[in-house]
Design an enzyme around this catalytic site. Structure first.
Site, PDB file in Angstrom:
ATOM      1  N   SER A  73       5.812  -9.904  11.747  1.00 14.50           N
ATOM      2  CA  SER A  73       7.054  -9.392  11.151  1.00 14.50           C
ATOM      3  C   SER A  73       6.849  -7.953  10.657  1.00 14.50           C
ATOM      4  CB  SER A  73       7.538 -10.289  10.007  1.00 14.50           C
ATOM      5  OG  SER A  73       6.660 -10.226   8.897  1.00 14.50           O
ATOM      6  N   HIS A  74       5.589  -7.500  10.558  1.00 14.00           N
ATOM      7  CA  HIS A  74       5.316  -6.119  10.156  1.00 14.00           C
ATOM      8  C   HIS A  74       4.287  -5.478  11.086  1.00 14.00           C
ATOM      9  CE1 HIS A  74       7.616  -7.654   6.862  1.00 14.00           C
ATOM     10  NE2 HIS A  74       7.932  -6.394   6.593  1.00 14.00           N
ATOM     11  N   ALA A 104       3.901  -3.848   5.425  1.00 13.48           N
ATOM     12  CA  ALA A 104       3.387  -4.932   4.585  1.00 13.48           C
ATOM     13  C   ALA A 104       2.470  -4.349   3.515  1.00 13.48           C
ATOM     14  CB  ALA A 104       2.614  -5.916   5.452  1.00 13.48           C
ATOM     15  N   LEU A 105       2.480  -4.972   2.345  1.00 10.72           N
ATOM     16  CA  LEU A 105       1.705  -4.434   1.220  1.00 10.72           C
ATOM     17  C   LEU A 105       0.242  -4.857   1.218  1.00 10.72           C
ATOM     18  CD1 LEU A 105       4.251  -4.686  -1.728  1.00 10.72           C
ATOM     19  CD2 LEU A 105       3.793  -2.794  -0.179  1.00 10.72           C
ATOM     20  N   THR A 147      14.279  -8.037  -0.441  1.00  9.62           N
ATOM     21  CA  THR A 147      13.284  -9.062  -0.106  1.00  9.62           C
ATOM     22  C   THR A 147      11.969  -8.789  -0.855  1.00  9.62           C
ATOM     23  OG1 THR A 147      12.782  -7.792   1.887  1.00  9.62           O
ATOM     24  CG2 THR A 147      14.218  -9.693   2.146  1.00  9.62           C
ATOM     25  N   ASP A 204       0.227 -11.729  -0.383  1.00 12.15           N
ATOM     26  CA  ASP A 204       1.304 -10.751  -0.214  1.00 12.15           C
ATOM     27  C   ASP A 204       2.511 -11.486   0.337  1.00 12.15           C
ATOM     28  OD1 ASP A 204       2.933  -8.607   0.352  1.00 12.15           O
ATOM     29  OD2 ASP A 204       1.855  -8.035   2.177  1.00 12.15           O
ATOM     30  N   GLU A 238      11.054 -11.627   9.698  1.00 17.44           N
ATOM     31  CA  GLU A 238      10.863 -12.936  10.343  1.00 17.44           C
ATOM     32  C   GLU A 238      12.194 -13.431  10.905  1.00 17.44           C
ATOM     33  OE1 GLU A 238       8.515 -15.316  11.838  1.00 17.44           O
ATOM     34  OE2 GLU A 238       7.517 -14.115  10.297  1.00 17.44           O
ATOM     35  N   HIS A 286      15.330 -19.915  -9.172  1.00 20.12           N
ATOM     36  CA  HIS A 286      15.462 -18.922 -10.249  1.00 20.12           C
ATOM     37  C   HIS A 286      14.148 -18.172 -10.502  1.00 20.12           C
ATOM     38  CE1 HIS A 286      13.982 -22.603 -12.174  1.00 20.12           C
ATOM     39  NE2 HIS A 286      13.441 -21.826 -13.104  1.00 20.12           N
ATOM     40  N   LEU A 298      -7.350 -20.410   1.136  1.00 23.57           N
ATOM     41  CA  LEU A 298      -6.987 -19.258   0.327  1.00 23.57           C
ATOM     42  C   LEU A 298      -6.000 -18.410   1.108  1.00 23.57           C
ATOM     43  CD1 LEU A 298     -10.447 -18.127  -1.128  1.00 23.57           C
ATOM     44  CD2 LEU A 298      -8.683 -19.517  -2.215  1.00 23.57           C
ATOM     45  N   GLN A 356      -6.705 -16.178   4.433  1.00 28.44           N
ATOM     46  CA  GLN A 356      -7.710 -16.797   5.315  1.00 28.44           C
ATOM     47  C   GLN A 356      -7.218 -16.786   6.770  1.00 28.44           C
ATOM     48  OE1 GLN A 356      -9.180 -20.537   3.781  1.00 28.44           O
ATOM     49  NE2 GLN A 356      -9.473 -21.289   5.860  1.00 28.44           N
ATOM     50  N   ARG A 365      -5.143 -14.734   8.042  1.00 27.93           N
ATOM     51  CA  ARG A 365      -5.153 -13.331   8.491  1.00 27.93           C
ATOM     52  C   ARG A 365      -6.555 -12.906   8.918  1.00 27.93           C
ATOM     53  NH1 ARG A 365      -4.792  -8.852   5.970  1.00 27.93           N
ATOM     54  NH2 ARG A 365      -5.111  -9.617   3.855  1.00 27.93           N
TER      55      ARG A 365
HETATM   56  P1  NDP Z   1       4.241 -15.357   4.345  1.00 26.90           P
HETATM   57  O1  NDP Z   1       5.094 -16.447   3.801  1.00 26.90           O
HETATM   58  O2  NDP Z   1       3.948 -15.361   5.783  1.00 26.90           O
HETATM   59  O3  NDP Z   1       2.845 -15.314   3.571  1.00 26.90           O
HETATM   60  C1  NDP Z   1       2.790 -15.089   2.213  1.00 26.90           C
HETATM   61  C2  NDP Z   1       1.374 -15.141   1.681  1.00 26.90           C
HETATM   62  O4  NDP Z   1       1.034 -16.510   1.487  1.00 26.90           O
HETATM   63  C3  NDP Z   1       0.298 -14.565   2.591  1.00 26.90           C
HETATM   64  O5  NDP Z   1      -0.674 -13.940   1.799  1.00 26.90           O
HETATM   65  C4  NDP Z   1      -0.249 -15.819   3.282  1.00 26.90           C
HETATM   66  O6  NDP Z   1      -1.583 -15.684   3.738  1.00 26.90           O
HETATM   67  C5  NDP Z   1      -0.173 -16.832   2.179  1.00 26.90           C
HETATM   68  N1  NDP Z   1      -0.059 -18.197   2.664  1.00 26.90           N
HETATM   69  C6  NDP Z   1       0.801 -18.669   3.606  1.00 26.90           C
HETATM   70  N2  NDP Z   1       0.620 -19.983   3.780  1.00 26.90           N
HETATM   71  C7  NDP Z   1      -0.379 -20.350   2.920  1.00 26.90           C
HETATM   72  C8  NDP Z   1      -1.035 -21.585   2.638  1.00 26.90           C
HETATM   73  N3  NDP Z   1      -0.685 -22.709   3.249  1.00 26.90           N
HETATM   74  N4  NDP Z   1      -2.010 -21.591   1.705  1.00 26.90           N
HETATM   75  C9  NDP Z   1      -2.371 -20.460   1.073  1.00 26.90           C
HETATM   76  N5  NDP Z   1      -1.792 -19.262   1.307  1.00 26.90           N
HETATM   77  C10 NDP Z   1      -0.809 -19.219   2.223  1.00 26.90           C
HETATM   78  O7  NDP Z   1       4.843 -13.947   3.940  1.00 26.90           O
HETATM   79  P2  NDP Z   1       6.348 -13.419   3.826  1.00 26.90           P
HETATM   80  O8  NDP Z   1       7.163 -13.792   5.003  1.00 26.90           O
HETATM   81  O9  NDP Z   1       6.885 -13.756   2.490  1.00 26.90           O
HETATM   82  O10 NDP Z   1       6.035 -11.832   3.879  1.00 26.90           O
HETATM   83  C11 NDP Z   1       5.441 -11.273   5.042  1.00 26.90           C
HETATM   84  C12 NDP Z   1       5.180  -9.815   4.832  1.00 26.90           C
HETATM   85  O11 NDP Z   1       6.377  -9.106   4.706  1.00 26.90           O
HETATM   86  C13 NDP Z   1       4.347  -9.423   3.622  1.00 26.90           C
HETATM   87  O12 NDP Z   1       3.164  -8.841   4.118  1.00 26.90           O
HETATM   88  C14 NDP Z   1       5.199  -8.405   2.865  1.00 26.90           C
HETATM   89  O13 NDP Z   1       4.484  -7.291   2.339  1.00 26.90           O
HETATM   90  C15 NDP Z   1       6.134  -7.949   3.954  1.00 26.90           C
HETATM   91  N6  NDP Z   1       7.392  -7.448   3.377  1.00 26.90           N
HETATM   92  C16 NDP Z   1       7.560  -6.108   3.259  1.00 26.90           C
HETATM   93  C17 NDP Z   1       8.714  -5.624   2.712  1.00 26.90           C
HETATM   94  C18 NDP Z   1       8.908  -4.174   2.469  1.00 26.90           C
HETATM   95  O14 NDP Z   1       9.861  -3.795   1.824  1.00 26.90           O
HETATM   96  N7  NDP Z   1       8.055  -3.308   2.916  1.00 26.90           N
HETATM   97  C19 NDP Z   1       9.809  -6.511   2.287  1.00 26.90           C
HETATM   98  C20 NDP Z   1       9.484  -7.905   2.429  1.00 26.90           C
HETATM   99  C21 NDP Z   1       8.325  -8.356   2.979  1.00 26.90           C
HETATM  100  P3  NDP Z   1      -1.866 -15.550   5.348  1.00 26.90           P
HETATM  101  O15 NDP Z   1      -1.358 -14.184   5.731  1.00 26.90           O
HETATM  102  O16 NDP Z   1      -3.334 -15.727   5.493  1.00 26.90           O
HETATM  103  O17 NDP Z   1      -1.084 -16.652   6.013  1.00 26.90           O
HETATM  104  O1  PYC Z   2      10.802  -7.962   6.264  1.00 23.90           O
HETATM  105  O2  PYC Z   2      12.038  -8.175   4.462  1.00 23.90           O
HETATM  106  C1  PYC Z   2      11.425  -7.496   5.286  1.00 23.90           C
HETATM  107  C2  PYC Z   2      11.397  -6.027   5.096  1.00 23.90           C
HETATM  108  C3  PYC Z   2      12.282  -5.258   4.443  1.00 23.90           C
HETATM  109  C4  PYC Z   2      11.825  -3.963   4.541  1.00 23.90           C
HETATM  110  C5  PYC Z   2      10.681  -3.988   5.270  1.00 23.90           C
HETATM  111  N1  PYC Z   2      10.417  -5.269   5.587  1.00 23.90           N
END
Ligand code: NDP
Ligand code: PYC
Length: 336
Positions: free
Chosen positions: A46-47, A122-123, A159, A177, A187, A228, A304, A307, A309
């Site tokens: 997604s990033h 992604a952060l 988001t 993150d 996504e 909430h 964790l 992991q 990733r």
């Molecule tokens: P995910 O739900 O895919 O993952 C969130 C975090 O939870 C990750 O660190 C992931 O690790 C961890 N995780 C997932 N499943 C488990 C598990 N079963 N047990 C333990 N840890 C778990 O992420 P999102 O969809 O919420 O976000 C994806 C990305 O989007 C982020 O990197 C975020 O920075 C980016 N984003 C950027 C935005 C922007 O404005 N620039 C806006 C919104 C999102 P792992 O990766 O190892 O699965």
């Molecule tokens: O995936 O939510 C997202 C997002 C917003 C800005 C960058 N990524």
């Protein structure tokens, strides 16, 4: 063949070429390519490179400055501010990184505000980088009007991602993150692109009714994770990485965009702690106690965050990355 395999070096070079031939400065293009290639490498699609067409659209956007050179404001204290000058956030982060590391080590704590940046990455990339310097960090930013506050049915919040990293002894850092919405908007965009329904619980349509249709979800409102709780966390991010650092909140960023549909422009806040400076000779004991916690988590059979990733990274470093033919064609279409 629905996938194409490429080495990481090939992906990075292709991204940089596409961005620079479309008018972005080499320094900006190379910084973004490092972030997006890392996303592909770690299977954070997604990033990853799917973002390139949106980047190109942004580069050609009304308010974007393709030749922007970030400016780090002079400061002797623990608070740093880098003005991205309406370029992307990636180069601004890289510009400020050495000073941020130095300040955190000097004071024990430092904060970085990135202002006026177009942000879409992604952060985890940034907090992991800080952990590689032995630093603990938290990063956050608003994004665009996309998420209904808990109890509401209309998009207002972003988001708003929230990331944390903790350096570990002889191992990859502990990093999480996540978007404060149920899922990143990217996504849902990927589901729309491949014509797949989204799971229930991610979004509402424009009438405020639950939907599994990705197009309806993008037009309507996404849902905050954890009701909430996610909604409040998201609001905190709006405030800390918005008014507190003198930058836009998500709905204001959408107003600034005015329907152009380019990457959102706003700020980012990064808080950094140096365990060594704060704890001195006790920092080793603190690290060992942290390791004991991680061992107990893993000992229950839980994984964790990051992991997955790191496992994906190991595969990609060995075998290269698979890019869908659809994505690859979209990339090649951006070359002259
Ligand atoms: P995910 O739900 O895919 O993952 C969130 C975090 O939870 C990750 O660190 C992931 O690790 C961890 N995780 C997932 N499943 C488990 C598990 N079963 N047990 C333990 N840890 C778990 O992420 P999102 O969809 O919420 O976000 C994806 C990305 O989007 C982020 O990197 C975020 O920075 C980016 N984003 C950027 C935005 C922007 O404005 N620039 C806006 C919104 C999102 P792992 O990766 O190892 O699965
Ligand atoms: O995936 O939510 C997202 C997002 C917003 C800005 C960058 N990524």
């Amino acid at each position: 063949m629905d996938h194409i395999t490429r080495s990481l070096a090939e992906v990075e070079a292709l991204c940089a070429r596409i961005l620079s031939v479309n008018g972005l400065s080499i320094a900006q293009a190379e910084a973004i390519s490092r972030f997006l290639t890392a996303g592909e490498r770690d299977e954070c699609r997604s990033h990853g490179v799917y973002r390139i067409p949106g980047c190109v659209k942004t580069v050609k956007g009304r308010n974007f400055k393709p030749q922007a050179v970030p400016h780090l404001a002079p400061s002797t204290g623990p608070f740093l501010r880098v003005d991205a000058k309406h370029g992307f956030s990636c180069l601004a982060f890289e510009t400020a990184l050495p000073a941020l590391v130095e300040r955190a080590n000097t004071f024990g704590f430092a904060a970085l505000a990135i202002n006026n940046c177009y942000h879409f990455t992604a952060l985890w990339y940034e907090v992991e980088e800080l952990a590689r310097h032995g630093l603990v960090s938290i990063a956050m930013n608003p994004s665009l009007r996309a998420v209904a506050p808990a109890g509401g049915r209309k998009a207002l919040l972003g988001t708003n991602p929230f990331a944390f990293a903790w350096p570990r002894l002889g191992q990859n850092p502990y990093v999480f993150d996540f978007a404060t919405s149920e899922v990143a908007r990217g996504e849902i965009e990927l589901h729309r692109q491949s014509d797949k329904p989204i799971p229930p619980g991610w979004a509402l349509d424009t009438r405020g009714e639950p939907t599994t249709d990705a197009t309806a979800a993008l037009a309507g409102a996404m849902l905050a994770f954890g009701g909430h709780k996610g909604s409040a966390l998201s609001t905190m991010i709006e405030l800390l990485a918005g008014p507190m650092i003198g930058d836009l909140m998500s709905y204001e960023s959408s107003e600034f965009d005015a329907g152009e549909g380019v990457a959102p422009c706003h700020g980012e806040l990064i808080l950094v702690f140096s365990p060594e400076t704060i704890q001195g000779e006790n920092s080793k004991t603190s690290q060992l106690r942290a390791e004991h916690l991680f061992a107990q988590i893993a000992g229950q059979g839980a994984r964790l965050p990051s992991q997955r990733r790191y496992e994906a990274r190991a595969r990609s470093l060995k075998n290269g990355v698979k890019i869908s033919k659809l994505q690859h064609d979209l990339l090649l279409a951006l070359l002259p």
